[in-house]
Structures are given as C-alpha cells and as structure tokens.
Design a protein around this motif. Structure first.
Motif, PDB file in Angstrom:
ATOM      1  N   ASP A   8     -19.422   8.477  -4.565  1.00  0.00           N
ATOM      2  CA  ASP A   8     -19.335   9.941  -3.912  1.00  0.00           C
ATOM      3  C   ASP A   8     -18.928   9.721  -2.580  1.00  0.00           C
ATOM      4  O   ASP A   8     -19.485   9.022  -1.638  1.00  0.00           O
ATOM      5  N   LEU A   9     -17.816  10.528  -2.375  1.00  0.00           N
ATOM      6  CA  LEU A   9     -17.121  10.403  -1.249  1.00  0.00           C
ATOM      7  C   LEU A   9     -17.860  10.918   0.061  1.00  0.00           C
ATOM      8  O   LEU A   9     -17.948  10.554   1.289  1.00  0.00           O
ATOM      9  N   ARG A  10     -19.012  11.679  -0.393  1.00  0.00           N
ATOM     10  CA  ARG A  10     -19.968  12.091   0.896  1.00  0.00           C
ATOM     11  C   ARG A  10     -20.782  10.907   1.447  1.00  0.00           C
ATOM     12  O   ARG A  10     -21.185  10.952   2.731  1.00  0.00           O
ATOM     13  N   ASP A  11     -20.968   9.802   0.736  1.00  0.00           N
ATOM     14  CA  ASP A  11     -21.573   8.548   1.270  1.00  0.00           C
ATOM     15  C   ASP A  11     -20.517   7.929   2.516  1.00  0.00           C
ATOM     16  O   ASP A  11     -20.996   7.819   3.504  1.00  0.00           O
ATOM     17  N   PHE A  12     -19.347   8.040   2.419  1.00  0.00           N
ATOM     18  CA  PHE A  12     -18.214   7.520   3.095  1.00  0.00           C
ATOM     19  C   PHE A  12     -18.283   8.472   4.503  1.00  0.00           C
ATOM     20  O   PHE A  12     -17.986   8.008   5.632  1.00  0.00           O
ATOM     21  N   LEU A  13     -18.419   9.879   4.211  1.00  0.00           N
ATOM     22  CA  LEU A  13     -18.305  10.770   5.284  1.00  0.00           C
ATOM     23  C   LEU A  13     -19.654  10.980   5.788  1.00  0.00           C
ATOM     24  O   LEU A  13     -19.685  11.962   6.833  1.00  0.00           O
ATOM     25  N   SER A  14     -20.813  10.332   5.720  1.00  0.00           N
ATOM     26  CA  SER A  14     -22.000  10.682   5.766  1.00  0.00           C
ATOM     27  C   SER A  14     -22.427  10.408   7.426  1.00  0.00           C
ATOM     28  O   SER A  14     -23.466  11.049   8.010  1.00  0.00           O
ATOM     29  N   GLY A  15     -21.521   9.520   7.980  1.00  0.00           N
ATOM     30  CA  GLY A  15     -21.969   9.295   9.507  1.00  0.00           C
ATOM     31  C   GLY A  15     -23.040   8.221   9.450  1.00  0.00           C
ATOM     32  O   GLY A  15     -23.404   7.502  10.435  1.00  0.00           O
ATOM     33  N   ASP A  16     -23.600   7.647   8.352  1.00  0.00           N
ATOM     34  CA  ASP A  16     -24.608   6.672   8.275  1.00  0.00           C
ATOM     35  C   ASP A  16     -23.850   5.260   7.846  1.00  0.00           C
ATOM     36  O   ASP A  16     -23.065   5.336   6.895  1.00  0.00           O
ATOM     37  N   PRO A  17     -23.752   4.523   8.817  1.00  0.00           N
ATOM     38  CA  PRO A  17     -22.925   2.916   8.558  1.00  0.00           C
ATOM     39  C   PRO A  17     -23.475   2.387   6.939  1.00  0.00           C
ATOM     40  O   PRO A  17     -22.472   1.850   6.552  1.00  0.00           O
ATOM     41  N   GLU A  18     -24.487   2.568   6.633  1.00  0.00           N
ATOM     42  CA  GLU A  18     -25.058   2.001   5.610  1.00  0.00           C
ATOM     43  C   GLU A  18     -24.403   2.346   4.397  1.00  0.00           C
ATOM     44  O   GLU A  18     -23.873   1.884   3.495  1.00  0.00           O
ATOM     45  N   ARG A  19     -24.329   3.951   4.383  1.00  0.00           N
ATOM     46  CA  ARG A  19     -23.987   4.874   3.174  1.00  0.00           C
ATOM     47  C   ARG A  19     -22.397   4.367   3.236  1.00  0.00           C
ATOM     48  O   ARG A  19     -21.881   4.338   2.106  1.00  0.00           O
ATOM     49  N   LYS A  20     -21.671   4.703   4.300  1.00  0.00           N
ATOM     50  CA  LYS A  20     -20.321   4.241   4.473  1.00  0.00           C
ATOM     51  C   LYS A  20     -20.006   3.066   3.753  1.00  0.00           C
ATOM     52  O   LYS A  20     -19.088   2.962   2.925  1.00  0.00           O
ATOM     53  N   GLN A  21     -20.755   1.932   4.382  1.00  0.00           N
ATOM     54  CA  GLN A  21     -20.252   0.490   3.806  1.00  0.00           C
ATOM     55  C   GLN A  21     -20.599   0.697   2.190  1.00  0.00           C
ATOM     56  O   GLN A  21     -19.940  -0.154   1.386  1.00  0.00           O
ATOM     57  N   LYS A  22     -21.533   1.081   1.742  1.00  0.00           N
ATOM     58  CA  LYS A  22     -21.999   1.184   0.228  1.00  0.00           C
ATOM     59  C   LYS A  22     -20.851   1.871  -0.652  1.00  0.00           C
ATOM     60  O   LYS A  22     -20.271   1.193  -1.583  1.00  0.00           O
ATOM     61  N   PHE A  23     -20.195   2.861  -0.179  1.00  0.00           N
ATOM     62  CA  PHE A  23     -18.859   3.573  -0.830  1.00  0.00           C
ATOM     63  C   PHE A  23     -17.821   2.359  -0.740  1.00  0.00           C
ATOM     64  O   PHE A  23     -17.267   2.509  -1.633  1.00  0.00           O
ATOM     65  N   VAL A  24     -17.714   1.828   0.411  1.00  0.00           N
ATOM     66  CA  VAL A  24     -16.338   0.787   0.484  1.00  0.00           C
ATOM     67  C   VAL A  24     -16.622  -0.231  -0.521  1.00  0.00           C
ATOM     68  O   VAL A  24     -15.843  -0.517  -1.197  1.00  0.00           O
ATOM     69  N   ASN A  25     -17.904  -0.686  -0.429  1.00  0.00           N
ATOM     70  CA  ASN A  25     -18.058  -1.860  -1.460  1.00  0.00           C
ATOM     71  C   ASN A  25     -18.022  -1.206  -2.976  1.00  0.00           C
ATOM     72  O   ASN A  25     -17.358  -2.087  -3.701  1.00  0.00           O
ATOM     73  N   GLU A  26     -18.686  -0.185  -3.130  1.00  0.00           N
ATOM     74  CA  GLU A  26     -18.453   0.285  -4.626  1.00  0.00           C
ATOM     75  C   GLU A  26     -17.146   0.690  -5.023  1.00  0.00           C
ATOM     76  O   GLU A  26     -16.588   0.162  -6.231  1.00  0.00           O
ATOM     77  N   ILE A  27     -16.159   1.134  -4.301  1.00  0.00           N
ATOM     78  CA  ILE A  27     -14.972   1.532  -4.693  1.00  0.00           C
ATOM     79  C   ILE A  27     -14.044   0.186  -4.501  1.00  0.00           C
ATOM     80  O   ILE A  27     -13.067   0.194  -5.683  1.00  0.00           O
ATOM     81  N   GLY A  28     -14.254  -0.423  -3.714  1.00  0.00           N
ATOM     82  CA  GLY A  28     -13.470  -1.927  -3.722  1.00  0.00           C
ATOM     83  C   GLY A  28     -13.696  -2.469  -5.055  1.00  0.00           C
ATOM     84  O   GLY A  28     -12.767  -2.878  -5.667  1.00  0.00           O
TER      85      GLY A  28
END
Length: 316
Positions: A8-28
C-alpha cells in the motif's frame, strides 16, 4: 488468495517513518523474490480509470481504416496506433494477438528532448481520448516516481536518486486491445512470454485471469489484482542496473479458454522509462564476490534501440 504480494503506497506517504520503512522492505523483498507486486493507494481515482477504459474501448471500436490513419511510419511504433499482430516477443516470429496505442511523454516547451521524442498523436474522432490519456499518464508517472524512491532507499541509494532520470523520461502509456479469437491460433498467444524493457511497469487491468508470471521454479502463476490495485513489475533496465538483485520476471498473457474466445480483453500498462542518457551500469553496491557483475555497461537509449529491433518494431 493473491499469488503476488500486495503493498500500500499510503504507508510510504504516511509521514510515519516505521510505515514508510515497512513499505520499502515489503516492495524490495517482493522484487527480489518474484519481481511483481499489487499496489494499493496509487494516484488513479475511479473516475479517471472509468473514463480511460471508456475512451480506450471507443478508440478500438473505430473502423480499421480510421485506426490505421493513426499508424505513423518510421518511428518504431513509439506513438499512435500499432495494428494487430505487428509486435512479437523477443525470439519469436509469431505476432502477438493484440493491437495497441501509445501515449508518450508530455514535454514543456523548450525541453531538450523535444527533438528526441515523437509528438503525441491526436485522435480527431474522439475529443476526450487524448485529454483522458494525458491525465492518466501523469498520475501513473507520479505513482511510479514514489515506487522508485522506495526502491532507491531499499538499494541503499539517496531516496531521490531516480528522480532526475524519470523526469521527462521516455515513458509510454499503452492501452492494449486483445480482440476476440475467431479461429484456432497458429502457435500465437495474446502476449508471448517476455520481460519488459523499462525500469518498472505499472499495469491497469489485471483483474481477470490471463496475465501469468514465471516464478524461480519455472512455474507459471496467475497474477490477479484487486480492482483498486495496480500490478507493478521490474523491467530489464532496473534489473540490469541492480545486477539482477531486483528481478525482471518473465510474464505472458495467455489465450482464454475456448468458451471465452468471443470476448475482448483490455489492459493498460505504463512503461516507465528513464531519459536516454541514463547509464544502466551495474550499481557498485549490488556487486560483490558472491554477485559478480553480470552485464556490460550501456545507456538506456542504446538498450531500448536494441530491444525495439528484437521486437520487430524497428527494422535495421
């Protein structure tokens, strides 16, 4: 149950560093494992999706002689209409069972790429076709930029590493029509097994069976997305640039069962290309003793030209 991971791209765009990193890890991880994800939270709203499908179906319903007026000679099919059976997969003689249209980059006046990219082609019979196509192009490009930012972080690069290559990149929006099959295909399929040329591909229209992805065991699995998801895969350029750390997965569009031969299928991929001068040399941090350099140095423009020749769209 989806066969490809959903993010979910909204994780990356959320402004929450943990959610952003979660997206990075999942897509990578998904791109290391199979090279495909289904993406929620993109920038295409339902109204735009519905409008685009309406206009695309209107175009492909036009008489053949009108569509063929928009087939531009001498540009390798980069803009306008490409008629049925014209393109084939690398290494195959049989043309794919499809016709398609190409929208290309929208440049500001005075851009240094004005003479490099062919102009977009206006369909005078359908006043909304080009307007809706441009809007969809820009929303898919915007989505792709954020996906590339996440991948840059995953690769240990600056988050905005890809921005300068994606801006004014030679990207293509390709509405495809797979017409009804009227007789036994002679060794031809709707889209034969292939890898994409570009950095990443963002695909609308993977809600039904047809698109298949080959996993590392060589098995074909169905790639089916939810209606609100885009399917996004790694292309050969990004695979090459990352020394195959991120996988460009072979995929195909198979013919439907005989009872569905009388139906059309539509899909709309956005092929995200960089500017032609981008060097696709293997990134140093993707090369080590266990992962020696796999590819020769080449620019994106030269790589694209080679592949268009192999696909039969440019005659040498």
């Amino acid at each position: 149950m989806q066969n490809i991971p959903s993010v979910d791209l909204r994780d990356f765009l959320s402004g929450d560093p943990e959610r952003k990193q979660k997206f990075v890890n999942e897509i990578g991880k998904a791109y290391e494992d199979i090279g495909f994800v289904a993406l929620k939270g993109h920038f295409l709203d339902d109204r735009l999706v519905d409008s685009l499908y309406t206009e695309v179906k209107n175009f492909f319903s036009l008489p053949v002689d009108i569509k063929e007026q928009y087939e531009i000679p001498g540009i390798g099919g980069q803009r306008g209409y490409v008629s049925f059976g014209k393109e084939h997969a690398k290494g195959r003689k049989e043309g794919d069972l499809k016709e398609f249209w190409h929208f290309g980059q929208y440049l500001d006046e005075g851009s240094k790429y004005e003479n490099e990219y062919p102009a977009n082609v206006e369909v005078k019979e359908l006043p909304e076709f080009n307007k809706v196509g441009e809007e969809a192009y820009k929303m898919l490009e915007k989505t792709g930029v954020y996906v590339l930012r996440a991948l840059a972080i995953y690769l240990g690069l600056d988050e905005f590493y890809f921005d300068k290559y994606a801006a004014e990149g030679n990207s293509i929006l390709r509405p495809i029509h797979y017409p009804p099959i009227t007789s036994e295909p002679d060794n031809a399929v709707r889209a034969a097994a292939h890898g994409d040329i570009n950095l990443i591909t963002l695909l609308m229209g993977a809600q039904g069976k047809g698109l298949q992805v080959q996993n590392h065991e060589g098995e074909w699995i169905d790639a089916i997305a939810e209606p609100d998801e885009l399917v996004i895969n790694v292309g050969d350029m990004l695979s090459r640039h990352t020394n195959n750390k991120l996988k460009s997965t072979i995929h195909q569009v198979v013919n439907p069962p005989r009872e569905l031969w009388g139906t059309s299928r539509y899909s709309i991929p956005f092929f995200m290309h960089p500017v032609s001068e981008m060097k696709l040399d293997c990134l140093p941090n993707c090369i080590d003793a266990e992962h020696p350099k796999l590819y020769d140095d080449i620019t994106a423009g030269d790589f694209l030209y080679e592949r268009l020749v192999e696909l039969g769209l440019i005659k040498k």
